[in-house]
Design a protein around this motif. Structure first.
Motif, PDB file in Angstrom:
ATOM      1  N   GLY A 120      52.010   7.457  62.404  1.00 50.75           N
ATOM      2  CA  GLY A 120      52.921   6.231  62.335  1.00 50.75           C
ATOM      3  C   GLY A 120      53.482   6.255  60.697  1.00 50.75           C
ATOM      4  N   ALA A 121      54.593   5.295  60.543  1.00 50.00           N
ATOM      5  CA  ALA A 121      55.363   5.476  59.070  1.00 50.00           C
ATOM      6  C   ALA A 121      55.891   4.092  59.234  1.00 50.00           C
ATOM      7  CB  ALA A 121      56.219   6.678  59.118  1.00 50.00           C
ATOM      8  N   ARG A 156      61.460  13.304  66.347  1.00 52.45           N
ATOM      9  CA  ARG A 156      62.425  13.139  65.236  1.00 52.45           C
ATOM     10  C   ARG A 156      63.944  13.582  66.019  1.00 52.45           C
ATOM     11  NH1 ARG A 156      60.216  17.567  62.014  1.00 52.45           N
ATOM     12  NH2 ARG A 156      60.574  18.811  64.079  1.00 52.45           N
ATOM     13  N   GLU A 157      63.884  14.458  66.855  1.00 53.75           N
ATOM     14  CA  GLU A 157      64.960  15.016  67.523  1.00 53.75           C
ATOM     15  C   GLU A 157      65.568  13.691  68.559  1.00 53.75           C
ATOM     16  OE1 GLU A 157      63.267  18.193  65.728  1.00 53.75           O
ATOM     17  OE2 GLU A 157      62.370  17.299  67.363  1.00 53.75           O
ATOM     18  N   HIS A 158      64.658  13.004  69.058  1.00 52.29           N
ATOM     19  CA  HIS A 158      65.105  11.908  69.751  1.00 52.29           C
ATOM     20  C   HIS A 158      65.914  11.163  68.927  1.00 52.29           C
ATOM     21  CE1 HIS A 158      64.166   8.908  73.372  1.00 52.29           C
ATOM     22  NE2 HIS A 158      65.240   8.905  72.948  1.00 52.29           N
ATOM     23  N   GLU A 212      58.580   9.987  59.966  1.00 46.06           N
ATOM     24  CA  GLU A 212      59.422   9.541  58.810  1.00 46.06           C
ATOM     25  C   GLU A 212      60.867   9.147  59.404  1.00 46.06           C
ATOM     26  OE1 GLU A 212      56.320  11.635  56.336  1.00 46.06           O
ATOM     27  OE2 GLU A 212      57.330  11.953  58.008  1.00 46.06           O
ATOM     28  N   THR A 213      61.369  10.194  60.141  1.00 44.70           N
ATOM     29  CA  THR A 213      62.987   9.974  60.654  1.00 44.70           C
ATOM     30  C   THR A 213      62.932   8.904  61.371  1.00 44.70           C
ATOM     31  OG1 THR A 213      62.819  12.495  60.791  1.00 44.70           O
ATOM     32  CG2 THR A 213      64.743  11.228  61.841  1.00 44.70           C
ATOM     33  N   GLN A 214      61.807   8.427  62.129  1.00 45.92           N
ATOM     34  CA  GLN A 214      62.105   7.227  63.206  1.00 45.92           C
ATOM     35  C   GLN A 214      62.050   5.905  62.585  1.00 45.92           C
ATOM     36  OE1 GLN A 214      60.557  10.154  63.505  1.00 45.92           O
ATOM     37  NE2 GLN A 214      59.314  10.484  65.370  1.00 45.92           N
ATOM     38  N   VAL A 215      61.884   5.989  61.096  1.00 47.46           N
ATOM     39  CA  VAL A 215      62.093   4.472  60.322  1.00 47.46           C
ATOM     40  C   VAL A 215      63.121   4.537  59.301  1.00 47.46           C
ATOM     41  CG1 VAL A 215      59.556   3.865  60.898  1.00 47.46           C
ATOM     42  CG2 VAL A 215      60.113   5.363  58.715  1.00 47.46           C
ATOM     43  N   ILE A 216      63.414   5.931  58.824  1.00 50.62           N
ATOM     44  CA  ILE A 216      64.763   6.025  57.869  1.00 50.62           C
ATOM     45  C   ILE A 216      65.971   5.886  58.677  1.00 50.62           C
ATOM     46  CG2 ILE A 216      65.613   7.759  56.554  1.00 50.62           C
ATOM     47  CD1 ILE A 216      63.065   6.735  55.385  1.00 50.62           C
ATOM     48  N   LEU A 217      66.134   6.647  59.687  1.00 54.74           N
ATOM     49  CA  LEU A 217      67.459   6.680  60.438  1.00 54.74           C
ATOM     50  C   LEU A 217      67.955   5.311  60.955  1.00 54.74           C
ATOM     51  CD1 LEU A 217      67.996  10.186  62.084  1.00 54.74           C
ATOM     52  CD2 LEU A 217      68.757   9.320  59.785  1.00 54.74           C
ATOM     53  N   PRO A 218      66.799   4.557  61.406  1.00 53.21           N
ATOM     54  CA  PRO A 218      67.382   3.241  61.682  1.00 53.21           C
ATOM     55  C   PRO A 218      67.896   2.325  60.628  1.00 53.21           C
ATOM     56  CG  PRO A 218      65.535   3.640  63.081  1.00 53.21           C
ATOM     57  CD  PRO A 218      65.702   4.737  62.026  1.00 53.21           C
ATOM     58  N   ARG A 219      67.649   2.836  59.377  1.00 57.76           N
ATOM     59  CA  ARG A 219      68.129   2.064  58.377  1.00 57.76           C
ATOM     60  C   ARG A 219      69.482   2.562  57.475  1.00 57.76           C
ATOM     61  NH1 ARG A 219      64.073   1.169  53.394  1.00 57.76           N
ATOM     62  NH2 ARG A 219      65.963  -0.360  53.080  1.00 57.76           N
ATOM     63  N   LEU A 220      69.774   3.695  58.131  1.00 61.37           N
ATOM     64  CA  LEU A 220      71.067   4.597  57.802  1.00 61.37           C
ATOM     65  C   LEU A 220      72.127   3.936  58.138  1.00 61.37           C
ATOM     66  CD1 LEU A 220      72.231   6.521  55.849  1.00 61.37           C
ATOM     67  CD2 LEU A 220      72.139   8.325  57.817  1.00 61.37           C
ATOM     68  N   GLU A 221      72.967   3.128  57.385  1.00 58.18           N
ATOM     69  CA  GLU A 221      74.358   2.418  57.648  1.00 58.18           C
ATOM     70  C   GLU A 221      75.434   3.544  57.905  1.00 58.18           C
ATOM     71  OE1 GLU A 221      74.437  -1.110  55.929  1.00 58.18           O
ATOM     72  OE2 GLU A 221      73.195  -2.096  57.362  1.00 58.18           O
ATOM     73  N   THR A 222      75.326   4.470  56.791  1.00 64.16           N
ATOM     74  CA  THR A 222      76.279   5.330  56.795  1.00 64.16           C
ATOM     75  C   THR A 222      76.210   6.289  58.201  1.00 64.16           C
ATOM     76  OG1 THR A 222      76.032   5.473  54.398  1.00 64.16           O
ATOM     77  CG2 THR A 222      77.377   7.286  55.354  1.00 64.16           C
ATOM     78  N   ASP A 223      77.622   6.789  58.761  1.00 62.09           N
ATOM     79  CA  ASP A 223      77.727   7.721  59.630  1.00 62.09           C
ATOM     80  C   ASP A 223      76.973   9.146  59.314  1.00 62.09           C
ATOM     81  OD1 ASP A 223      78.581   9.364  61.588  1.00 62.09           O
ATOM     82  OD2 ASP A 223      80.340   8.547  61.999  1.00 62.09           O
ATOM     83  N   LEU A 224      76.031   9.481  60.125  1.00 59.96           N
ATOM     84  CA  LEU A 224      75.174  10.724  59.879  1.00 59.96           C
ATOM     85  C   LEU A 224      76.154  12.020  59.944  1.00 59.96           C
ATOM     86  CD1 LEU A 224      72.483  12.114  59.488  1.00 59.96           C
ATOM     87  CD2 LEU A 224      72.322  12.094  61.728  1.00 59.96           C
ATOM     88  N   VAL A 225      77.275  11.799  60.757  1.00 63.75           N
ATOM     89  CA  VAL A 225      77.996  12.941  60.863  1.00 63.75           C
ATOM     90  C   VAL A 225      79.001  13.194  59.738  1.00 63.75           C
ATOM     91  CG1 VAL A 225      80.012  14.010  62.061  1.00 63.75           C
ATOM     92  CG2 VAL A 225      78.292  12.741  63.487  1.00 63.75           C
TER      93      VAL A 225
END
Length: 436
Positions: A231-232, A11-13, A294-307
């Protein structure tokens, strides 16, 4: 801006990887990190529990923002301590993180505010719990949960009463999960498919993410003991927009409002583990942080800047933000150490990582790895999350398992059926269309 991510798992990676993509970020640090995170962030050899040392590091390096990955430091009040020192940090306060830290608190909250979940009872002694299981109306399958944090493993779905009694004895009599099992929750077994739904939350503002489906049991076909997640994948075609909207309306929004009403306003990532039953979505559990894997499949789909999302949450403008998501399919498969989720060896040499990383749209998010001299070796139960992105689920699954086959270490095991439920769903649709 300089950012620090606290944690050492997959998740942190993934969080470091996502933050690194922001135009606002100049440097990423990770404490304590792992054998893979060092390729994208500066590793800081301070453990998650060493809060004073972390605060000192942030002050010395003039870190602008700290992101807390795992649940343990959140439930122990790291956000409160950072804020007391005048430092900017993202995550729920200790009073709000109790929604994950105590399953009995979460169940009582849901009961009080009519948030759909399984019926349950809470027990503080082994004898009382066993007596309850022996009642005539108590039937298996039944779910036994350690009340506190147990790294995602403190849940047993007992298929027989003997299994249920053994689970209670392991948790309460043998202290298998330490203090986490001093109190247990026994609850109704819910029928249906699981769905993970997370949201960025600030008080009563809820910004839902796209859903994912986790695979908790260690073996194919959902067999074997529960793990932290094997896995997710996302999206989850079995459930449409209406299903998600209903879950947000009946679960996420009422929960955010309930926490405010209880004087424990939540700010951070609220995770709802749901069972999609015939009566609609019901809560299995809440977490106070990003799910893993879940983070490993959700964040690659996020197009908005996480910051931008984090900053909006911290300055009270989250309600003005709209999240943008890609249509990509993303699948992650966890490579685990031999013996996991029970005892496992450490220090096994890992090979094939470079070859796997060369594959197009394949990402490796390390979990239990470390660098030893010139070699990458295992250091945890869940070792590496192999993640692939593609335009179709079929293509993405093929891609991820092709990459999985390139990575080797002694005794490696993984589930071969990640996202199979979605593939079955598509197959049923085709068959139905042909029949019509």
């Amino acid at each position: 801006m300089k950012v620090l991510v606290i944690g050492q798992g997959g998740r942190e990676h993934t969080i470091c990887w996502k933050l690194k993509q922001s135009n606002k970020v100049s440097e990423v640090y990770c404490a304590p990190g792992n054998g893979g995170i060092g390729s994208i962030a500066e590793i800081v050899p301070i453990k998650e529990s060493q809060v004073n040392e972390l605060i000192q590091f942030v002050q010395e390096k003039q870190i602008d923002l700290t992101f807390v990955g795992p649940e343990q430091p959140l439930t122990e009040g790291i956000v409160d301590q950072f804020e007391k020192a005048g430092l900017k940090i993202y995550g729920p306060h200790q009073s709000a993180a109790v929604i994950e830290g105590s399953k009995s608190f979460a169940k009582e909250l849901m009961k009080k505010y009519h948030i759909p979940t399984a019926t349950y009872e809470v027990f503080t002694t082994e004898n009382d719990a066993i007596r309850y299981l022996e009642q005539e109306q108590t039937k298996a399958p039944i779910v036994i949960k350690a009340d506190g944090l147990a790294a995602g493993k403190g849940v047993v779905v007992a298929q027989t009463m003997e299994e249920a009694k053994q689970a209670v004895h392991d948790m309460m009599g043998e202290a298998k999960f330490g203090e986490a099992g001093y109190q247990v929750v026994i609850e109704e077994f819910l029928q249906g498919e699981e769905l993970s739904l997370m949201a960025f939350v600030d008080g009563e503002t809820v910004l839902p993410m796209v859903p994912a489906q986790d695979h908790k049991p260690v073996f194919d076909g959902d067999e074997g003991p529960n793990t932290g997640g094997m896995g997710a994948y996302s999206p989850v075609p079995q459930f449409g927009e209406k299903d998600v909207e209903q879950a947000v309306k009946t679960i996420l929004l009422p929960t955010a409002k309930a926490m405010v009403a209880e004087g424990k306003p939540f700010r951070g990532i609220l995770y709802a583990g749901l069972m999609m039953t015939a009566e609609g979505a019901k809560v299995i559990e809440f977490n106070a942080r990003f799910g893993d894997p879940e983070t490993q499949v959700i964040l690659p789909r996020l197009e908005t800047d996480l910051v931008e999302v984090i900053e909006a949450s911290l300055d009270g403008t989250l309600h003005k933000l709209e999240l943008e998501w890609s249509e990509d399919n993303v699948v992650t498969v966890v490579l685990a150490s031999p013996g996991y989720p029970q005892d496992y060896p450490k220090g096994l040499e890992i090979t094939g990582v470079e070859k796997a990383q060369e594959q197009e749209n394949v990402f490796l998010f390390h979990a239990g790895t470390k660098l030893e001299k010139e070699s990458l070796v295992t250091s945890g139960g869940r070792v590496i999350n192999v993640t692939a992105k593609g335009s179709s689920l079929k293509e993405t699954r093929e891609k991820v398992y092709k990459a999985v086959d390139l990575i080797k270490f002694e005794g490696v095991h993984y589930r071969k059926d990640i996202a199979q439920k979605a593939m079955n769903f598509f197959g049923n649709l085709v068959q139905k269309a042909q029949e019509e």
